[in-house]
Motif scaffolding. Structure first.
Motif, mmCIF file in Angstrom:
data_model
loop_
_atom_site.group_PDB
_atom_site.id
_atom_site.type_symbol
_atom_site.label_atom_id
_atom_site.label_comp_id
_atom_site.label_asym_id
_atom_site.label_seq_id
_atom_site.Cartn_x
_atom_site.Cartn_y
_atom_site.Cartn_z
ATOM 1 N N LEU A 60 1.347 -88.447 -14.720
ATOM 2 C CA LEU A 60 2.640 -87.784 -14.833
ATOM 3 C C LEU A 60 2.488 -86.279 -14.701
ATOM 4 O O LEU A 60 3.352 -85.605 -14.151
ATOM 5 N N GLU A 63 2.190 -85.451 -11.004
ATOM 6 C CA GLU A 63 3.476 -85.503 -10.324
ATOM 7 C C GLU A 63 4.323 -84.271 -10.659
ATOM 8 O O GLU A 63 4.937 -83.670 -9.776
ATOM 9 N N ALA A 64 4.308 -83.892 -11.941
ATOM 10 C CA ALA A 64 5.089 -82.725 -12.364
ATOM 11 C C ALA A 64 4.536 -81.451 -11.739
ATOM 12 O O ALA A 64 5.306 -80.564 -11.338
ATOM 13 N N SER A 65 3.210 -81.357 -11.630
ATOM 14 C CA SER A 65 2.590 -80.159 -11.040
ATOM 15 C C SER A 65 2.922 -80.057 -9.561
ATOM 16 O O SER A 65 3.195 -78.965 -9.047
ATOM 17 N N ARG A 67 5.524 -81.366 -8.102
ATOM 18 C CA ARG A 67 6.956 -81.042 -8.045
ATOM 19 C C ARG A 67 7.178 -79.534 -8.218
ATOM 20 O O ARG A 67 7.897 -78.899 -7.452
ATOM 21 N N ALA A 68 6.526 -78.976 -9.229
ATOM 22 C CA ALA A 68 6.701 -77.549 -9.530
ATOM 23 C C ALA A 68 6.206 -76.685 -8.374
ATOM 24 O O ALA A 68 6.850 -75.705 -7.995
#
Ligand SMILES: [Zn+2]
Length: 164
Positions: A60, A63-65, A67-68
């Protein structure tokens, strides 16, 4: 895959952005070094990623990294698709990624070592002195994705990527 890439230049720029995203567990290597990023499609724009370890809490975070990083680089409209099949293998780690792992003190898995050929008891190469005279101390290293090993020549402990 290649035929689906409509704009190579955009795909290259997106890959360059992703090359700056560090792996949450091993910041010395990027998600592209590890082969987590499988590719970029431009119609519709989607980045395909495969986590290194199913159930790994880092998934997760990765994925967040990603996305950012995409948002920051102006690729907010680029989607992220997580693909679990085929499963990630250590063979996807790039040569550059292997060198970075070694420099960071983590034994990279030998290239071409599939999950069948690489058993838990096959020797890991010491990232410090290159000795194969090593032994596994614990199946559980600093993270669930790594095992703790020790070099019997230079006595140094080191992490080894678990092979999948
Ligand atoms: Zn050693």
């Amino acid at each position: 895959m290649v035929s689906e890439v409509l704009d190579d230049a955009v795909a290259d720029r997106i890959m360059a952005v992703l090359a700056t995203v560090p792996d949450p567990e091993i910041p010395a290597v990027s998600v592209t070094d590890l082969g987590i990023v499988r590719g970029v499609r431009c119609d519709p724009p989607v980045v395909t990623i495969t986590p290194t370890y199913t159930g790994c809490p880092a998934t997760l975070v990765i994925e967040a990294s990603v996305r950012a990083a995409l948002d920051e680089a102006g690729f907010a409209d680029v989607g992220i698709k997580t693909v679990l099949s085929p499963p990630w293998t250590t063979d996807w780690i790039s040569d550059e990624g292997r060198e970075k792992l070694r420099a960071y003190g983590i034994a990279p898995p030998p290239k071409g070592a599939g999950s069948r050929s690489l058993r838990a008891d096959s020797p890991a190469e010491c990232p410090r002195c290159g000795s194969l005279h090593t032994q596994e101390v614990s199946r559980f290293g600093s993270t669930p994705c790594k095992a703790l090993w020790r070099c019997l020549d230079c006595q140094e402990p080191f992490d080894r990527f678990k092979c999948h």
